[in-house]
Motif scaffolding. Structure first.
Motif, PDB file in Angstrom:
ATOM      1  N   PRO A 154      50.528  50.903  31.651  1.00  0.00           N
ATOM      2  CA  PRO A 154      49.741  49.760  31.171  1.00  0.00           C
ATOM      3  C   PRO A 154      48.928  49.151  32.306  1.00  0.00           C
ATOM      4  N   LEU A 155      47.767  48.597  31.939  1.00  0.00           N
ATOM      5  CA  LEU A 155      46.863  48.006  32.920  1.00  0.00           C
ATOM      6  C   LEU A 155      46.889  46.489  32.803  1.00  0.00           C
ATOM      7  N   PRO A 156      47.305  45.785  33.861  1.00  0.00           N
ATOM      8  CA  PRO A 156      47.181  44.324  33.846  1.00  0.00           C
ATOM      9  C   PRO A 156      45.720  43.931  34.119  1.00  0.00           C
ATOM     10  N   VAL A 157      45.154  43.132  33.222  1.00  0.00           N
ATOM     11  CA  VAL A 157      43.782  42.653  33.389  1.00  0.00           C
ATOM     12  C   VAL A 157      43.839  41.127  33.419  1.00  0.00           C
ATOM     13  N   LEU A 158      43.537  40.546  34.552  1.00  0.00           N
ATOM     14  CA  LEU A 158      43.604  39.095  34.700  1.00  0.00           C
ATOM     15  C   LEU A 158      42.290  38.461  34.280  1.00  0.00           C
ATOM     16  N   MET A 159      42.379  37.330  33.590  1.00  0.00           N
ATOM     17  CA  MET A 159      41.203  36.600  33.142  1.00  0.00           C
ATOM     18  C   MET A 159      41.130  35.250  33.848  1.00  0.00           C
ATOM     19  N   TYR A 160      40.033  35.046  34.559  1.00  0.00           N
ATOM     20  CA  TYR A 160      39.742  33.775  35.209  1.00  0.00           C
ATOM     21  C   TYR A 160      38.437  33.226  34.647  1.00  0.00           C
ATOM     22  N   HIS A 161      38.220  31.937  34.873  1.00  0.00           N
ATOM     23  CA  HIS A 161      36.936  31.305  34.572  1.00  0.00           C
ATOM     24  C   HIS A 161      36.391  30.636  35.833  1.00  0.00           C
ATOM     25  N   SER A 162      37.048  29.567  36.243  1.00  0.00           N
ATOM     26  CA  SER A 162      36.581  28.772  37.376  1.00  0.00           C
ATOM     27  C   SER A 162      37.651  28.745  38.467  1.00  0.00           C
ATOM     28  N   VAL A 163      37.219  28.752  39.720  1.00  0.00           N
ATOM     29  CA  VAL A 163      38.122  28.552  40.854  1.00  0.00           C
ATOM     30  C   VAL A 163      37.667  27.283  41.559  1.00  0.00           C
ATOM     31  N   GLY A 164      38.436  26.225  41.418  1.00  0.00           N
ATOM     32  CA  GLY A 164      38.051  24.936  41.973  1.00  0.00           C
ATOM     33  C   GLY A 164      39.113  23.904  41.667  1.00  0.00           C
ATOM     34  N   ASP A 165      38.796  22.654  41.911  1.00  0.00           N
ATOM     35  CA  ASP A 165      39.765  21.582  41.666  1.00  0.00           C
ATOM     36  C   ASP A 165      39.085  20.282  41.255  1.00  0.00           C
ATOM     37  N   SER A 166      38.013  20.407  40.497  1.00  0.00           N
ATOM     38  CA  SER A 166      37.248  19.192  40.201  1.00  0.00           C
ATOM     39  C   SER A 166      36.978  18.984  38.713  1.00  0.00           C
ATOM     40  N   ARG A 195      46.189  54.831  39.355  1.00  0.00           N
ATOM     41  CA  ARG A 195      46.473  53.909  40.447  1.00  0.00           C
ATOM     42  C   ARG A 195      47.421  52.787  40.025  1.00  0.00           C
ATOM     43  N   ARG A 196      48.128  52.276  41.005  1.00  0.00           N
ATOM     44  CA  ARG A 196      48.864  51.013  40.830  1.00  0.00           C
ATOM     45  C   ARG A 196      47.849  49.913  41.075  1.00  0.00           C
ATOM     46  N   GLN A 197      47.406  49.239  40.020  1.00  0.00           N
ATOM     47  CA  GLN A 197      46.232  48.384  40.148  1.00  0.00           C
ATOM     48  C   GLN A 197      46.273  47.205  39.193  1.00  0.00           C
ATOM     49  N   VAL A 198      45.437  46.245  39.499  1.00  0.00           N
ATOM     50  CA  VAL A 198      45.203  45.084  38.642  1.00  0.00           C
ATOM     51  C   VAL A 198      43.698  44.898  38.539  1.00  0.00           C
ATOM     52  N   ALA A 199      43.189  44.772  37.320  1.00  0.00           N
ATOM     53  CA  ALA A 199      41.770  44.476  37.118  1.00  0.00           C
ATOM     54  C   ALA A 199      41.579  42.968  37.091  1.00  0.00           C
ATOM     55  N   ILE A 200      40.561  42.500  37.788  1.00  0.00           N
ATOM     56  CA  ILE A 200      40.277  41.071  37.887  1.00  0.00           C
ATOM     57  C   ILE A 200      38.950  40.790  37.198  1.00  0.00           C
ATOM     58  N   THR A 201      38.970  39.872  36.235  1.00  0.00           N
ATOM     59  CA  THR A 201      37.752  39.542  35.495  1.00  0.00           C
ATOM     60  C   THR A 201      37.526  38.036  35.485  1.00  0.00           C
TER      61      THR A 201
END
Length: 275
Positions: free
Chosen positions: A20-32, A73-79
């Motif tokens: 299985p492939l872990p696919v991480l979902m992000y939107h914003s990187v911040g603190d405001s 591969r041993r991997q994580v997809a970052i989106t």
């Protein structure tokens, strides 16, 4: 690859299924941001900790299309969805610090503008990356994908409108960056069989939902499940997430309520159009 016929012993040993492939979902990187939007924003320190933990534990960190091309591969997809400016100012340096790639999904009608689809949030005024910045990202190891043209709920609008929106987004990326996008992210994570067909017919090779699960290789590449990264997740939590996916009851409840929620959204869209 040779496939054995049912009931026929060919003497061949089939290769094992890809993991299985872990696919991480992000939107914003911040603190405001406001409290209402905080679920979709990861603080810079937490983001750096998450990437560091994954890298230290032997995961190859990459974008989605690259991950799909290398299932061994041993991997994580970052989106990342939405294309906020803080992707360049905050997320990208942290990614580069650990040699990670990523896929950034862009709602193309809003490039260089504001996130006005976030009605009710103060974040509707957050600035989005413009086309020169987006074009430059290709040279930084970032895959550009489409997040639709106008960030519509594609599963409840007429198919003709969905088709126009999807193809317009692909054309905008091609014309403004000189590159053809391979991957699509359904706005709000919403899709159905007709929307998946529209995305495939437009020339995309994969598409992401939310899903709250690890992506299983036997599932369609046009329904790739992603994992929502909580803003409070540290090293222990991110390692557990990529190993197990979401295990909470709320994630299961969201999956079970999809059909009823779609019916409600379809009725709301019709009322909004005066139908």
């Amino acid at each position: 690859m040779t496939t054995a016929l049912p009931g026929v012993d060919t003497g061949l040993i089939e290769p094992p299924l890809a993991t299985p492939l872990p696919v991480l979902m992000y939107h914003s990187v911040g603190d405001s941001v406001s409290a209402d939007f905080r679920r979709w924003e990861v603080p810079p320190g937490a983001f750096a900790e998450q990437l560091g933990a994954l890298s230290a534990n032997g995961y190859h960190l990459t974008g989605l299309s690259d991950a799909l091309a290398h299932p061994e591969r041993r991997q994580v997809a970052i989106t990342f969805d939405d294309g906020f400016e803080d992707f360049v100012t905050t997320a990208l340096p942290a990614l580069q610090n650990v040699g990670a790639g990523a896929t950034l999904y862009v709602p193309t009608a809003y490039a260089g503008r504001r996130a006005s689809w976030l009605d009710g949030y103060s974040e509707r005024n957050l600035p989005l990356l413009d086309w020169p910045d987006l074009a430059a990202l290709a040279g930084e190891g970032v895959e550009l994908g489409s997040h639709g043209h106008r960030h519509l709920e594609l599963d409840v609008v007429p198919t003709a409108l969905a088709r126009y929106d999807v193809t317009a987004s692909r054309r905008a990326i091609e014309e403004n960056t000189g590159r053809s996008p391979d991957s699509f992210s359904y706005p709000f994570g919403y899709h159905c069989a007709s929307v998946r067909s529209v995305v495939a017919a437009a020339g995309f090779c994969s598409a992401c939902e939310i899903g709250y699960r690890l992506h299983q290789p036997i599932r369609s590449r046009f329904a790739i499940s992603r994992l929502v990264v909580e803003p409070t997740a540290g090293a222990v939590e991110i390692l557990r997430l990529v190993a197990q996916g979401h295990r909470d009851a709320l994630a299961s409840a969201r999956r079970s309520l999809r059909s009823g929620w779609r019916a409600y959204r379809a009725a709301r869209w019709r009322l909004g159009r005066g139908a």
